[in-house]
Write a protein that holds these residues in place. Structure first.
Motif, mmCIF file in Angstrom:
data_model
loop_
_atom_site.group_PDB
_atom_site.id
_atom_site.type_symbol
_atom_site.label_atom_id
_atom_site.label_comp_id
_atom_site.label_asym_id
_atom_site.label_seq_id
_atom_site.Cartn_x
_atom_site.Cartn_y
_atom_site.Cartn_z
ATOM 1 N N LYS A 11 124.027 59.621 68.588
ATOM 2 C CA LYS A 11 122.736 59.026 68.923
ATOM 3 C C LYS A 11 122.599 59.126 70.629
ATOM 4 O O LYS A 11 123.202 59.383 71.328
ATOM 5 N N THR A 12 121.267 59.057 70.776
ATOM 6 C CA THR A 12 120.924 59.403 72.222
ATOM 7 C C THR A 12 120.216 58.104 72.933
ATOM 8 O O THR A 12 119.011 57.562 71.918
ATOM 9 N N ALA A 13 120.573 57.471 73.996
ATOM 10 C CA ALA A 13 119.988 56.390 74.432
ATOM 11 C C ALA A 13 119.495 56.818 75.926
ATOM 12 O O ALA A 13 120.237 57.265 76.556
ATOM 13 N N ILE A 14 118.275 56.202 76.092
ATOM 14 C CA ILE A 14 118.130 56.199 77.519
ATOM 15 C C ILE A 14 118.031 54.594 77.923
ATOM 16 O O ILE A 14 117.493 53.793 77.538
ATOM 17 N N VAL A 15 118.683 54.716 78.951
ATOM 18 C CA VAL A 15 118.800 53.247 79.857
ATOM 19 C C VAL A 15 118.253 53.410 81.218
ATOM 20 O O VAL A 15 118.518 54.010 81.925
ATOM 21 N N THR A 16 117.130 52.589 81.525
ATOM 22 C CA THR A 16 116.710 52.487 82.836
ATOM 23 C C THR A 16 117.181 51.231 83.567
ATOM 24 O O THR A 16 117.773 50.684 83.064
ATOM 25 N N GLY A 17 117.073 51.297 85.012
ATOM 26 C CA GLY A 17 117.616 50.524 85.860
ATOM 27 C C GLY A 17 119.222 50.703 85.636
ATOM 28 O O GLY A 17 120.051 49.800 85.777
ATOM 29 N N ALA A 18 119.827 51.844 85.510
ATOM 30 C CA ALA A 18 121.162 52.062 85.035
ATOM 31 C C ALA A 18 122.002 52.524 86.215
ATOM 32 O O ALA A 18 123.210 52.954 85.967
ATOM 33 N N SER A 19 121.695 52.300 87.504
ATOM 34 C CA SER A 19 122.439 52.667 88.702
ATOM 35 C C SER A 19 123.527 51.382 89.072
ATOM 36 O O SER A 19 124.265 51.658 89.820
ATOM 37 N N GLY A 20 123.447 50.550 88.192
ATOM 38 C CA GLY A 20 124.309 49.205 88.502
ATOM 39 C C GLY A 20 124.172 48.245 87.586
ATOM 40 O O GLY A 20 123.037 48.181 86.744
ATOM 41 N N GLY A 21 124.811 47.075 87.762
ATOM 42 C CA GLY A 21 124.441 45.890 87.128
ATOM 43 C C GLY A 21 124.446 46.188 85.719
ATOM 44 O O GLY A 21 125.261 46.658 84.847
ATOM 45 N N ILE A 22 123.311 45.378 84.990
ATOM 46 C CA ILE A 22 123.043 45.213 83.578
ATOM 47 C C ILE A 22 122.849 46.631 83.096
ATOM 48 O O ILE A 22 123.526 46.974 82.093
ATOM 49 N N GLY A 23 122.190 47.584 83.610
ATOM 50 C CA GLY A 23 121.767 48.799 83.362
ATOM 51 C C GLY A 23 123.058 49.450 82.954
ATOM 52 O O GLY A 23 123.042 50.149 81.911
ATOM 53 N N ALA A 24 123.780 49.647 84.261
ATOM 54 C CA ALA A 24 125.042 50.226 84.082
ATOM 55 C C ALA A 24 125.970 49.821 82.987
ATOM 56 O O ALA A 24 126.725 50.904 82.263
#
Length: 236
Positions: A11-24
Motif C-alpha cells: 500500500k502507499t501512504a503520503i505523510v505530511t510534516g514528515a521531516s521529524g517528530g510525529i510525521g517521521a
C-alpha cells in the motif's frame, strides 16, 4: 465476507510534516508494516534523512518530496509524484501543522495566517489531491492529525485552537460525506507530544511521537468495514 486489510504491504501512504517528530514516526511505523511512504515537508535535508533511514530497513520504500503544504500546486505535485512512483494512494496522513503565537491580543496577523494556511487550507488541499481517486476505487483512508486543543481553547491558544477545531469539523463532515463510498476518515487528537514544537512548553511527562504513530497504524489496519472515526491520545 468483508476483506480484512490487516496487511499494509504494497500500500502507499503520503505523510505530511514528515521531516521529524510525529510525521517521521508515522512514516517509519507505516513502513515497518510494509507500506511505501511518500514524505512531504519543507525541510528538504531532514526529509531526505528520514527517507534514507526508512530505505535502509528493507521494509516499505520511502520517497522524499519537498512540499509546502500551504501551496495548492505543490500539494497536487506531491500526489502526482506519489502516483508515478507507487501507483494509487491508499492512505493520506494530514500531519503538517504550525503552532505559532496564538492569542488574538498579540495581533500577530502573519502568524495567524500561516497557521490557517497550513493547518486548515493545507489539510483541505491534501484531501482534495487524493480523494477523487479514492472515491473512484471505493477504497482509501484519510487521517487528520488534530489536537486536544481542538476540544478546548486556552487564553494562549485561541487561533491555534480555532484551526484544530476546524480540522475536527472537516474530519466529522467528511466522514459523513463519504459514508458508503468505501473511503474512511479518522481524526486523531494528540495531547502534548515531545517534539521540537513543544520542547519548552511544560515539565509534565509528554507523549512520544511513536505513540501517535501507533494510533495511526491501529486505525488503518482495521478491517475495511470498520471506520475508526476519532482517537484522542493524552498522557496519563
Amino acid at each position: 465476507m468483508a476483506k480484512d486489510i490487516h496487511s499494509l504491504a504494497g500500500k502507499t501512504a503520503i505523510v505530511t510534516g514528515a521531516s521529524g517528530g510525529i510525521g517521521a514516526a508515522i512514516a517509519k511505523e507505516l513502513a515497518k508494516e510494509g507500506a511505501n511512504v511518500v514524505l512531504a515537508a519543507r525541510r528538504e535535508e531532514q526529509l531526505k534523512a528520514v527517507a534514507k533511514e526508512i530505505n535502509s530497513t528493507n521494509q516499505g520504500q520511502a520517497l522524499a518530496v519537498p512540499t509546502d503544504i500551504a501551496n495548492e500546486s505543490e500539494v497536487k505535485e506531491l500526489a502526482k509524484r506519489a502516483n508515478e512512483a507507487f501507483g494509487s494512494i491508499d492512505i493520506y496522513v494530514n500531519n503538517a501543522g504550525q503552532m505559532l503565537s496564538a492569542t488574538v491580543r498579540d495581533r500577530e496577523v502573519e502568524q495567524w495566517e500561516r497557521m490557517i494556511d497550513v493547518n486548515i487550507k493545507g489539510v483541505l488541499y491534501g484531501i482534495d489531491s487524493v480523494l477523487p481517486g479514492m472515491v473512484e476505487r471505493s477504497s482509501g483512508h484519510i487521517i487528520n492529525i488534530a489536537s486536544v486543543s481542538g476540544f478546548e481553547a486556552t487564553k494562549k491558544s485561541t487561533v491555534y485552537s480555532a484551526t484544530k477545531f476546524a480540522v475536527r469539523a472537516i474530519s466529522t463532515g467528511l466522514e459523513k460525506e463519504l459514508a458508503r463510498t468505501g473511503v474512511r476518515v479518522t481524526n486523531i487528537s494528540p495531547g502534548m507530544v515531545d517534539t521540537r514544537l513543544s520542547s519548552s512548553m511544560t515539565d509534565r511527562k509528554k507523549l512520544e511521537a511513536e505513540d501517535i504513530a501507533k494510533a495511526v497504524v491501529y486505525a488503518v489496519k482495521q478491517p475495511e468495514y470498520v471506520n475508526v472515526n476519532e482517537i484522542t491520545v493524552r498522557p496519563v
